[in-house]
Design an enzyme around this catalytic site. Structure first.
Site, PDB file in Angstrom:
ATOM      1  N   LYS A  69       0.109   3.641  -2.749  1.00  0.00           N
ATOM      2  CA  LYS A  69      -0.912   4.686  -2.684  1.00  0.00           C
ATOM      3  C   LYS A  69      -0.320   6.090  -2.615  1.00  0.00           C
ATOM      4  CE  LYS A  69      -4.605   1.899  -0.540  1.00  0.00           C
ATOM      5  NZ  LYS A  69      -3.978   0.584  -0.426  1.00  0.00           N
TER       6      LYS A  69
ATOM      7  N   SER B 241       0.798  -1.235   0.000  1.00  0.00           N
ATOM      8  CA  SER B 241       0.000   0.000   0.000  1.00  0.00           C
ATOM      9  C   SER B 241       0.826   1.278   0.000  1.00  0.00           C
ATOM     10  CB  SER B 241      -0.960   0.008   1.196  1.00  0.00           C
ATOM     11  OG  SER B 241      -2.090  -0.785   0.933  1.00  0.00           O
TER      12      SER B 241
ATOM     13  N   SER C 296      -5.914   3.343   4.590  1.00  0.00           N
ATOM     14  CA  SER C 296      -5.331   2.542   3.507  1.00  0.00           C
ATOM     15  C   SER C 296      -6.381   1.733   2.760  1.00  0.00           C
ATOM     16  CB  SER C 296      -4.236   1.616   4.044  1.00  0.00           C
ATOM     17  OG  SER C 296      -3.399   1.173   3.011  1.00  0.00           O
TER      18      SER C 296
END
Length: 442
Positions: free
Chosen positions: A69, A66, A130
């Site tokens: 991101k 993640s 997240s």
């Protein structure tokens, strides 16, 4: 007998103290150089200067999970800055994003279809919790589809000079996308980043959009009536279980976890005005990623002090001036246009020197500047040179140097003086040739 025993005890005590002095090394720089970091890959960067303070396998590509991101955040914030969308722009959730949100095995806030969500709400769910589905929804909003968004991600990565491969917006493995992997990618594809490139992405994100920290520093908020927590446990969470990871000054930035990538974390903290960026990749547990981040940040804050090594106006010994052609003066003084400041470990300031790299396009074949020359004209750059060991360089190629400029203006000589000079050069060349011819006779 008693006095003799007392002397022996005293001697033993003195030897024990001396042994402790020679074996104990508090904050010893050499001892901390390896850090014993329990991560596959890691890096530590000073934000203000871009100087890399530590690295371990920083150029190995690994799944960032993640932390991907951060690129999505960058492109969303860029779209807002360019007026393509706003924080109040609303969008609905596609079948693809809804399917990801409904998968309980993936991080999710439980999105609904046929409901309008603002960019701000989706962004906060992505950056704080997240959330994967809200990330996909934002990607679709910005680019029309996640496939097109991935193209934007890779183009921006190229612009930033990242060693990377982006295959989706969320950081999930493509095989976890339920057959919805972006066009041009395969079901087996993974996002890939090096620790160095992850730090560079974080660096650019904070530099270009400092407001990113306003969201990443929120420990807990609400989304659609439910409480969502920040996975960054180094923030001041209320939960007792997280207090062991709290680190003063941390205000971001992004966690990540997948089975393929392990536990990752891009952290950033500021203390006494000094911001550091750290990255740890492929640690073995949630606790370990924060513990190793603390170790990195401690190393940076405990071992480095920021010093101005060379002030503005500094002149390099032996190169205080550059020869000038066709000018009223034969030379012009040069100096640093800006001071050079750097985080220094211990007493290593003396290990740094500078060297000039002059702009050859501004010099003639004899290495002279050509008049007229303005005061403050940039004629090259001064590059910092480290004479010690373990120089990790900078996070970006354009860092570690400052412009070299002229101290005075030099006017072009008038035609008469140029003519006299040319005649003088002509006869000087004839004389030199004649001397060489005579020498050749003997």
């Amino acid at each position: 007998m008693f006095k003799h025993h007392k002397k022996i005890v005293s001697l033993f005590f003195i030897l024990t103290v001396l042994l402790g002095i020679f074996t104990y090394q508090p904050n010893n720089t050499k001892a901390q150089a390896s850090l014993g970091l329990e991560a596959e890959s890691a890096i530590l960067v000073d934000f203000d200067t871009g100087k890399v303070l530590y690295e371990k396998n920083a150029d190995v590509t690994l799944p960032p999970a993640s932390m991907t991101k951060m690129m999505t955040e960058y492109l969303v914030l860029e779209a807002i800055k360019e007026g393509k969308i706003s924080w109040d722009t609303t969008t609905q959730i596609s079948d693809y994003a809804y399917a990801i949100s409904a998968n309980t095995s993936l991080s999710g806030v439980g999105l609904e279809q046929n409901k309008q969500y603002t960019v701000k709400d989706l962004y906060q769910a992505m950056a704080i919790n997240s959330d994967n589905a809200t990330t996909i929804a934002l990607a679709e909003l910005v680019a029309g589809s996640e496939s097109e968004f991935v193209k934007l991600m890779n183009k921006k990565a190229e612009d930033m000079g990242l060693e990377s491969k982006f295959v989706n917006s969320s950081g999930l493995d493509n095989k976890d996308l339920g057959g919805n992997h972006p066009e041009g990618t395969s079901v087996e594809d993974l996002n890939l980043l090096t620790a160095r490139s992850t730090a560079k992405l974080a660096y650019n994100l904070i530099k270009d959009f400092p407001e990113v920290l306003e969201t990443s520093s929120i420990p807990q908020t609400t989304f659609d009536g439910q409480v969502i927590d920040n996975w960054n446990r180094m923030l001041p969470h209320e939960g007792v279980n997280f207090k062991q990871f709290y680190y003063e000054g941390v205000d971001g930035l992004k966690t990540g976890y997948t089975k393929s990538g392990g536990y990752n974390f891009t952290g950033t903290a500021v203390r006494n005005g000094k911001r550091l960026i750290s990255v740890v990749m492929k640690t073995e547990s949630e606790a370990q990623r924060f513990q190793q981040t603390s170790k990195l940040l401690d190393y940076g804050y405990n071992n480095f002090t920021t010093e101005e090594l060379f002030p503005k106006g500094y002149q390099l010994e032996g190169q205080t001036s550059i020869p000038v052609s066709k000018g009223k003066e034969d030379a012009v003084e040069v100096s640093l246009a800006e001071g050079i400041t750097l985080p220094i470990k211990g007493d290593e300031a003396e290990q740094y020197t500078i060297e000039y790299e002059l702009d050859e396009s501004k010099l003639n074949e004899d290495g002279e500047l050509i008049a007229p020359i303005e005061k403050g004209a940039v004629i090259g750059k001064a590059k910092l040179v480290y004479k010690g060991e373990n120089d990790y360089g900078y996070i970006s190629d354009n860092q570690g140097s400052v412009p070299v400029v002229t101290e005075q203006a030099v006017e072009k000589a008038n035609w008469f003086m140029l003519t006299i000079g040319a005649i003088g050069d002509f006869f000087a060349n004839i004389f030199s040739s004649a001397v060489d011819w005579i020498k050749g006779l003997f």
